[in-house]
Design a protein around this motif. Structure first.
Motif, PDB file in Angstrom:
ATOM      1  N   VAL A  77       1.022 -14.662  59.550  1.00 16.30           N
ATOM      2  CA  VAL A  77       1.780 -13.934  60.558  1.00 16.30           C
ATOM      3  C   VAL A  77       2.736 -14.941  61.180  1.00 16.30           C
ATOM      4  CG1 VAL A  77       1.628 -12.630  62.715  1.00 16.30           C
ATOM      5  CG2 VAL A  77      -0.196 -12.432  61.021  1.00 16.30           C
ATOM      6  N   ALA A  78       3.991 -14.528  61.434  1.00 14.82           N
ATOM      7  CA  ALA A  78       4.994 -15.458  61.962  1.00 14.82           C
ATOM      8  C   ALA A  78       5.508 -15.001  63.320  1.00 14.82           C
ATOM      9  CB  ALA A  78       6.158 -15.583  60.974  1.00 14.82           C
ATOM     10  N   PHE A  79       5.741 -15.984  64.195  1.00 17.71           N
ATOM     11  CA  PHE A  79       6.277 -15.756  65.532  1.00 17.71           C
ATOM     12  C   PHE A  79       7.533 -16.603  65.701  1.00 17.71           C
ATOM     13  CE2 PHE A  79       1.763 -14.984  65.655  1.00 17.71           C
ATOM     14  CZ  PHE A  79       1.670 -13.788  66.349  1.00 17.71           C
ATOM     15  N   THR A  80       8.603 -15.995  66.216  1.00 21.63           N
ATOM     16  CA  THR A  80       9.891 -16.665  66.352  1.00 21.63           C
ATOM     17  C   THR A  80      10.112 -17.143  67.781  1.00 21.63           C
ATOM     18  OG1 THR A  80      10.843 -15.316  64.595  1.00 21.63           O
ATOM     19  CG2 THR A  80      12.397 -16.357  66.098  1.00 21.63           C
ATOM     20  N   TYR A  81      10.683 -18.330  67.898  1.00 25.54           N
ATOM     21  CA  TYR A  81      11.119 -18.892  69.177  1.00 25.54           C
ATOM     22  C   TYR A  81      12.642 -18.856  69.242  1.00 25.54           C
ATOM     23  CZ  TYR A  81       6.411 -20.229  70.295  1.00 25.54           C
ATOM     24  OH  TYR A  81       5.083 -20.172  70.602  1.00 25.54           O
ATOM     25  N   ASP A 117      -6.018 -20.346  62.569  1.00 19.56           N
ATOM     26  CA  ASP A 117      -6.885 -19.908  63.662  1.00 19.56           C
ATOM     27  C   ASP A 117      -8.340 -20.233  63.309  1.00 19.56           C
ATOM     28  OD1 ASP A 117      -7.932 -17.829  62.053  1.00 19.56           O
ATOM     29  OD2 ASP A 117      -6.795 -16.255  63.070  1.00 19.56           O
ATOM     30  N   THR A 118      -9.276 -19.832  64.151  1.00 17.29           N
ATOM     31  CA  THR A 118     -10.678 -20.201  63.952  1.00 17.29           C
ATOM     32  C   THR A 118     -11.321 -19.529  62.744  1.00 17.29           C
ATOM     33  OG1 THR A 118     -11.349 -18.507  65.555  1.00 17.29           O
ATOM     34  CG2 THR A 118     -11.045 -20.754  66.388  1.00 17.29           C
ATOM     35  N   ASP A 119     -10.705 -18.473  62.223  1.00 18.02           N
ATOM     36  CA  ASP A 119     -11.193 -17.839  60.992  1.00 18.02           C
ATOM     37  C   ASP A 119     -10.494 -18.383  59.745  1.00 18.02           C
ATOM     38  OD1 ASP A 119     -13.064 -16.221  62.192  1.00 18.02           O
ATOM     39  OD2 ASP A 119     -12.049 -14.330  61.751  1.00 18.02           O
ATOM     40  N   GLY A 120      -9.477 -19.216  59.931  1.00 13.92           N
ATOM     41  CA  GLY A 120      -8.728 -19.750  58.797  1.00 13.92           C
ATOM     42  C   GLY A 120      -7.477 -18.971  58.456  1.00 13.92           C
ATOM     43  N   ASN A 121      -7.107 -17.980  59.277  1.00 16.29           N
ATOM     44  CA  ASN A 121      -5.848 -17.249  59.065  1.00 16.29           C
ATOM     45  C   ASN A 121      -4.673 -18.174  59.402  1.00 16.29           C
ATOM     46  OD1 ASN A 121      -7.001 -14.536  58.575  1.00 16.29           O
ATOM     47  ND2 ASN A 121      -7.727 -14.779  60.668  1.00 16.29           N
ATOM     48  N   THR A 122      -3.613 -18.054  58.645  1.00 15.75           N
ATOM     49  CA  THR A 122      -2.445 -18.905  58.853  1.00 15.75           C
ATOM     50  C   THR A 122      -1.453 -18.238  59.791  1.00 15.75           C
ATOM     51  OG1 THR A 122      -2.745 -19.793  56.615  1.00 15.75           O
ATOM     52  CG2 THR A 122      -0.614 -20.184  57.658  1.00 15.75           C
ATOM     53  N   ILE A 123      -0.894 -19.044  60.697  1.00 11.79           N
ATOM     54  CA  ILE A 123       0.077 -18.598  61.690  1.00 11.79           C
ATOM     55  C   ILE A 123       1.320 -19.471  61.552  1.00 11.79           C
ATOM     56  CG2 ILE A 123       0.527 -18.218  64.140  1.00 11.79           C
ATOM     57  CD1 ILE A 123      -2.661 -18.804  64.374  1.00 11.79           C
TER      58      ILE A 123
END
Length: 187
Positions: A77-81, A117-123
């Motif tokens: 999942v991606a978040f933009t600045y 994250d703590t489950d290993g999902n990529t951000i």
């Protein structure tokens, strides 16, 4: 309008994570995004960090197993600045909180820092490198992007140092070309 074309949505509303470790995931995502917990109980939490009522939900269901990193599914999942300065400022805050990126790269269209994250999902946290969508699209149609759709690894500390020394963001966001690269380095 073509009556066989799918009507496009106006925006992406939210992402929901299913987890076996709800407390750890809620704590991580709240901290990572500086998010407000809009609603929370033993099995679901809704988080917001912007003008939407919730952008992230985290839920647990009986029988949920731990995340398996080699299973097919959502990659990240991606978040933009809004600026490189903001992206790197968020990096500095997360670093102080013990949250470090697992990969830092200039893809060409974006400069991106990836976390787990703590489950290993990529951000992915990113900033757009071009002023317009058309410029980014043109770059993605170029030979340089064809040869290297992955990007060039970067050092956020170096970018911070150069930014603080007065180097323009536009210069720092220009990708250094390294030739052919077709691997995602295991993120």
């Amino acid at each position: 309008m073509d009556d066989t074309a799918t009507l496009r949505p106006s925006s992406l509303a939210h992402v929901v994570f299913r987890t076996a470790n709800i407390r750890e995931m809620v704590d991580f995502w709240s901290t990572f995004l500086g998010a407000e917990r809009v609603f929370e109980n033993d099995f679901i939490t809704f988080l917001r960090y912007d003008d939407e009522h919730h952008r992230i939900a985290i839920a647990t269901e009986e029988g949920t197993l731990p995340h398996a990193p080699t299973t097919a599914g959502l990659h990240h999942v991606a978040f933009t600045y809004n600026s490189l300065r903001h992206l790197l400022g968020a990096y500095q805050v997360r670093k102080k909180l013990g949250i470090m990126p697992v990969w830092c790269v200039n893809h060409g269209p974006t400069t991106s820092l990836y976390y787990k994250d703590t489950d290993g999902n990529t951000i992915e946290t990113q900033v757009d490198n071009f002023d317009t969508v058309e410029e980014a699209t043109d770059f993605m149609k170029s030979k340089n992007f064809h040869d290297n759709p992955i990007g060039t690894d970067i050092d956020p500390e170096d970018l911070l140092h150069r930014l603080e020394a007065g180097t323009e963001e536009s210069i720092l966001k220009k990708r250094v070309e390294i030739g052919i690269r077709h691997n995602l380095v295991g993120i």
